[in-house]
Write an enzyme that holds these catalytic residues in place. Structure first.
Site, PDB file in Angstrom:
ATOM      1  N   GLU A 275       0.805  -1.208  -0.054  1.00 31.73           N
ATOM      2  CA  GLU A 275       0.025   0.050  -0.005  1.00 31.73           C
ATOM      3  C   GLU A 275       0.815   1.213   0.041  1.00 31.73           C
ATOM      4  O   GLU A 275       1.803   1.367   0.836  1.00 31.73           O
ATOM      5  CB  GLU A 275      -0.899   0.005   1.270  1.00 31.73           C
ATOM      6  CG  GLU A 275      -2.020  -0.987   1.317  1.00 31.73           C
ATOM      7  CD  GLU A 275      -2.861  -0.573   2.756  1.00 31.73           C
ATOM      8  OE1 GLU A 275      -2.583   0.345   3.369  1.00 31.73           O
ATOM      9  OE2 GLU A 275      -3.692  -1.464   2.858  1.00 31.73           O
ATOM     10  N   GLU A 288       1.934   0.278   4.233  1.00 33.29           N
ATOM     11  CA  GLU A 288       1.718  -1.120   4.707  1.00 33.29           C
ATOM     12  C   GLU A 288       1.745  -2.159   3.613  1.00 33.29           C
ATOM     13  O   GLU A 288       1.531  -2.013   2.639  1.00 33.29           O
ATOM     14  CB  GLU A 288       0.272  -1.280   5.265  1.00 33.29           C
ATOM     15  CG  GLU A 288       0.041  -0.683   6.501  1.00 33.29           C
ATOM     16  CD  GLU A 288      -1.458  -0.512   7.024  1.00 33.29           C
ATOM     17  OE1 GLU A 288      -1.949  -1.452   6.403  1.00 33.29           O
ATOM     18  OE2 GLU A 288      -1.984   0.204   7.766  1.00 33.29           O
ATOM     19  N   ARG A 292      -1.552 -10.984   2.286  1.00 29.79           N
ATOM     20  CA  ARG A 292      -2.726 -12.064   1.967  1.00 29.79           C
ATOM     21  C   ARG A 292      -3.395 -11.638   0.585  1.00 29.79           C
ATOM     22  O   ARG A 292      -3.029 -10.627  -0.055  1.00 29.79           O
ATOM     23  CB  ARG A 292      -3.683 -11.799   2.952  1.00 29.79           C
ATOM     24  CG  ARG A 292      -4.275 -10.334   3.140  1.00 29.79           C
ATOM     25  CD  ARG A 292      -5.604 -10.024   3.816  1.00 29.79           C
ATOM     26  NE  ARG A 292      -6.118  -8.803   3.361  1.00 29.79           N
ATOM     27  CZ  ARG A 292      -5.751  -7.690   4.316  1.00 29.79           C
ATOM     28  NH1 ARG A 292      -4.613  -7.721   5.045  1.00 29.79           N
ATOM     29  NH2 ARG A 292      -6.205  -6.566   3.617  1.00 29.79           N
ATOM     30  N   VAL A 295      -9.575  -8.222  -0.766  1.00 28.32           N
ATOM     31  CA  VAL A 295     -11.157  -8.279  -1.350  1.00 28.32           C
ATOM     32  C   VAL A 295     -10.855  -7.961  -2.674  1.00 28.32           C
ATOM     33  O   VAL A 295     -11.576  -8.656  -3.555  1.00 28.32           O
ATOM     34  CB  VAL A 295     -11.934  -7.315  -0.404  1.00 28.32           C
ATOM     35  CG1 VAL A 295     -13.318  -7.258  -1.117  1.00 28.32           C
ATOM     36  CG2 VAL A 295     -11.855  -7.797   0.978  1.00 28.32           C
TER      37      VAL A 295
HETATM   38  C1  MV4 Z   1      -2.044   7.653   5.958  1.00 27.73           C
HETATM   39  C2  MV4 Z   1      -2.722   8.746   5.327  1.00 27.73           C
HETATM   40  C3  MV4 Z   1      -2.323   9.790   5.442  1.00 27.73           C
HETATM   41  N1  MV4 Z   1      -0.853  10.380   5.766  1.00 27.73           N
HETATM   42  N2  MV4 Z   1      -0.762   7.947   6.445  1.00 27.73           N
HETATM   43  C4  MV4 Z   1      -5.343   4.541   6.264  1.00 27.73           C
HETATM   44  C5  MV4 Z   1      -5.433   3.057   6.370  1.00 27.73           C
HETATM   45  C6  MV4 Z   1      -4.093   2.706   6.764  1.00 27.73           C
HETATM   46  N3  MV4 Z   1      -3.558   1.429   5.868  1.00 27.73           N
HETATM   47  C7  MV4 Z   1      -3.179   3.651   6.435  1.00 27.73           C
HETATM   48  N4  MV4 Z   1      -4.080   4.871   5.977  1.00 27.73           N
HETATM   49  C8  MV4 Z   1      -3.783   5.990   5.770  1.00 27.73           C
HETATM   50  N5  MV4 Z   1      -2.554   6.562   6.363  1.00 27.73           N
HETATM   51  C9  MV4 Z   1      -0.215   9.135   6.698  1.00 27.73           C
HETATM   52  N6  MV4 Z   1       0.806   9.560   6.855  1.00 27.73           N
HETATM   53  C10 MV4 Z   1      -4.027   8.395   4.735  1.00 27.73           C
HETATM   54  C11 MV4 Z   1      -4.526   7.077   5.003  1.00 27.73           C
HETATM   55  C12 MV4 Z   1      -5.749   6.878   4.683  1.00 27.73           C
HETATM   56  C13 MV4 Z   1      -6.882   7.575   5.117  1.00 27.73           C
HETATM   57  C14 MV4 Z   1      -6.893   8.269   6.087  1.00 27.73           C
HETATM   58  C15 MV4 Z   1      -8.176   9.102   6.896  1.00 27.73           C
HETATM   59  C16 MV4 Z   1      -9.223   8.657   6.229  1.00 27.73           C
HETATM   60  C17 MV4 Z   1      -9.621   7.650   5.113  1.00 27.73           C
HETATM   61  C18 MV4 Z   1      -8.230   7.115   4.497  1.00 27.73           C
HETATM   62  C19 MV4 Z   1      -8.347   6.377   3.522  1.00 27.73           C
HETATM   63  C20 MV4 Z   1      -7.336   5.677   2.868  1.00 27.73           C
HETATM   64  C21 MV4 Z   1      -5.979   6.063   3.404  1.00 27.73           C
END
Ligand code: MV4
Length: 453
Positions: A275, A288, A292, A295
């Site tokens: 990701e 991340e 796995r 979906v």
């Molecule tokens: C972030 C980000 C912005 N800045 N990290 C969301 C789930 C996890 N896999 C990591 N995610 C995010 N990390 C930094 N430093 C934005 C997301 C993010 C997100 C954040 C708030 C609301 C919706 C989101 C949707 C996708 C990713």
């Protein structure tokens, strides 16, 4: 190749895995809770073993019951699907102890990547760009405050044991840090039994773009391009597409090269997803690894023609990938998640009986589902009824075809997210391709109002 495999899951993904097994002429053994005794995956499997009462903690998550279902039926391997035990290193170790092949990475790699701080450190060494932040867990709110002061606000607190948005808090200014730290730590402790947090600079606006890879036991890596996953609500994705409308060819190649380097550096094996966050200037940062099947995997299958579940099984059986490098791709794919949720009740899960069901069919349409007319959707599990995945030559054609398919789809008896998906696909923000993870926060209310009026 294996001759009998246990499918340690339910719902649409169990059906999906059984299909791949049958195409390889492998016998499929299903497991089920008592709530699922009449479910489609049980009926499609060659055998089925009851593993416990409805709550997942007493059935699908119960490691000794799942292992016993495999050993007593003479299975050689276990496919975990996604969720449940798919990223549980203790389950992988239990498979290894019982001489069952786990269709996925080794327990050791899974445990290392499950710790997000450790995963980031390893990927940093592999030369993958990361979001600026604390390179370690922060031990206290005062340490978090000092890191945040260096980074500049806004920052994001994240759970080291987390993933998928749990235990995550945006902090816009220093006076909010103390409260956010306490809630995020408590949430992380409750969800993961580990309160450790780390700090990152908040990337905003950002697109959520992920690279699908396949990696075999000999170090061969194939990348299958990206999935754009920015259309989500409360960290539940609603629509995914490939290719991303927001990615230049140069950035795509840089992302795929980074994912390939990372997979090699960590000794990854299996299908996996790296990701990334993508900034408006095409800057990108790893966040991340999902160790796995995901979906949204059909989107990548439609643009590459590669069956990811079949490849997972081949890799687990020790076969090398037929091709490495970049998988060729063609056209555009869109996936719509159809959830049993009520838009009039803020998308609360709405399980119940499906009284009628008309699936969309015709050119370019794939529907991964476990429901049909007369199915009962139990209240114990997630609300995903199925996924509509659509392919066409280019993005405008794929959007038109998806709207045509959503028009054909009819689910009677329970409310679904079908109408919301139609409104999103018709919106200017979506058709222009200029959207970010804030899309539903910014336009959700207006779209939901159209659906519920
Ligand atoms: C972030 C980000 C912005 N800045 N990290 C969301 C789930 C996890 N896999 C990591 N995610 C995010 N990390 C930094 N430093 C934005 C997301 C993010 C997100 C954040 C708030 C609301 C919706 C989101 C949707 C996708 C990713």
């Amino acid at each position: 190749m294996f001759s009998r495999v246990l499918v340690a899951n339910r719902g649409e993904i169990a059906v999906r895995v059984i299909r791949a097994l049958h195409e390889l002429e492998i016998e499929a053994v299903a497991i089920y809770s008592t709530a699922d005794k009449d479910s489609m995956h049980v009926r499609l499997a060659d055998r089925a073993v009851a593993v416990g009462p409805p709550p997942a903690s007493q059935s699908y998550l119960k490691i000794p019951s799942v292992i016993a279902a495999a050993t007593t039926t003479g299975c050689e391997a276990i496919h975990p699907g996604y969720g449940f035990l798919a990223e549980n290193p203790a389950f992988v170790a239990a498979c290894e102890d019982n001489e069952l092949v786990f269709v996925g990475p080794t327990a050791e790699v899974m445990a290392r990547m499950g710790d997000k701080v450790q995963a980031k450190a390893e990927l940093k060494r592999a030369g993958v760009p990361l979001v600026p932040g604390s390179d370690e867990d922060v031990a206290s709110s005062s340490e978090a405050r000092s890191v945040a002061a260096d980074l500049g606000y806004p920052v994001l607190l994240k759970a080291a044991a987390g993933g998928g948005g749990k235990g995550m808090r945006i902090v816009d200014a220093e006076d909010e840090l103390e409260g956010a730290f306490q809630t995020a730590a408590a949430e992380a402790e409750a969800a993961f039994g580990d309160a450790s947090l780390y700090v990152e600079k908040l990337v905003r606006p950002a697109r959520h773009v992920e690279i699908q890879v396949l990696a075999d036991a000999r170090g061969g890596v194939l990348t299958l391009g990206e999935r754009e996953c920015s259309i989500q609500r409360r960290h539940q994705k609603l629509i995914e597409e490939s290719p991303s409308p927001g990615l230049s060819a140069e950035t795509r190649e840089a992302l795929e090269a980074a994912a390939e380097r990372a997979a090699t550096a960590i000794g990854y094996r299996n299908a996996g997803t790296f990701e990334f966050l993508l900034g408006p200037d095409q800057s990108f940062y790893f966040i991340e690894l999902n160790a796995r099947l995901q979906v949204e995997h059909p989107v990548s299958e439609l643009v590459t023609g590669i069956d990811l579940v079949r490849e997972q099984l081949r890799i687990a059986a020790g076969e090398p990938l037929a091709a490495t490098g970049r998988a060729p791709r063609r056209g555009h794919a869109i996936e719509i998640r159809i959830n049993a949720e009520d838009p009039a009740r803020d998308f609360a899960p709405a399980p119940g009986q499906i009284t009628s069901f008309r699936p969309p069919l015709g050119p370019g349409i794939r529907l991964d589902t476990f429901v049909e007319a007369g199915s009962t959707v139990p209240p114990f599990y997630d609300s995903l009824l199925g996924k509509l995945a659509v392919w066409d030559e280019d993005r405008p054609a794929a959007i038109s075809r998806t709207l045509r398919a959503l028009g054909e789809l009819s689910v009677g008896g329970i409310p679904t997210t079908r109408e919301l998906a139609i409104q999103i696909l018709r919106s200017e923000q979506f058709t222009s391709g200029r959207y970010s993870t804030s899309f539903l926060e910014e336009f959700g209310q207006r779209l939901v109002a159209v659906v519920t009026e």
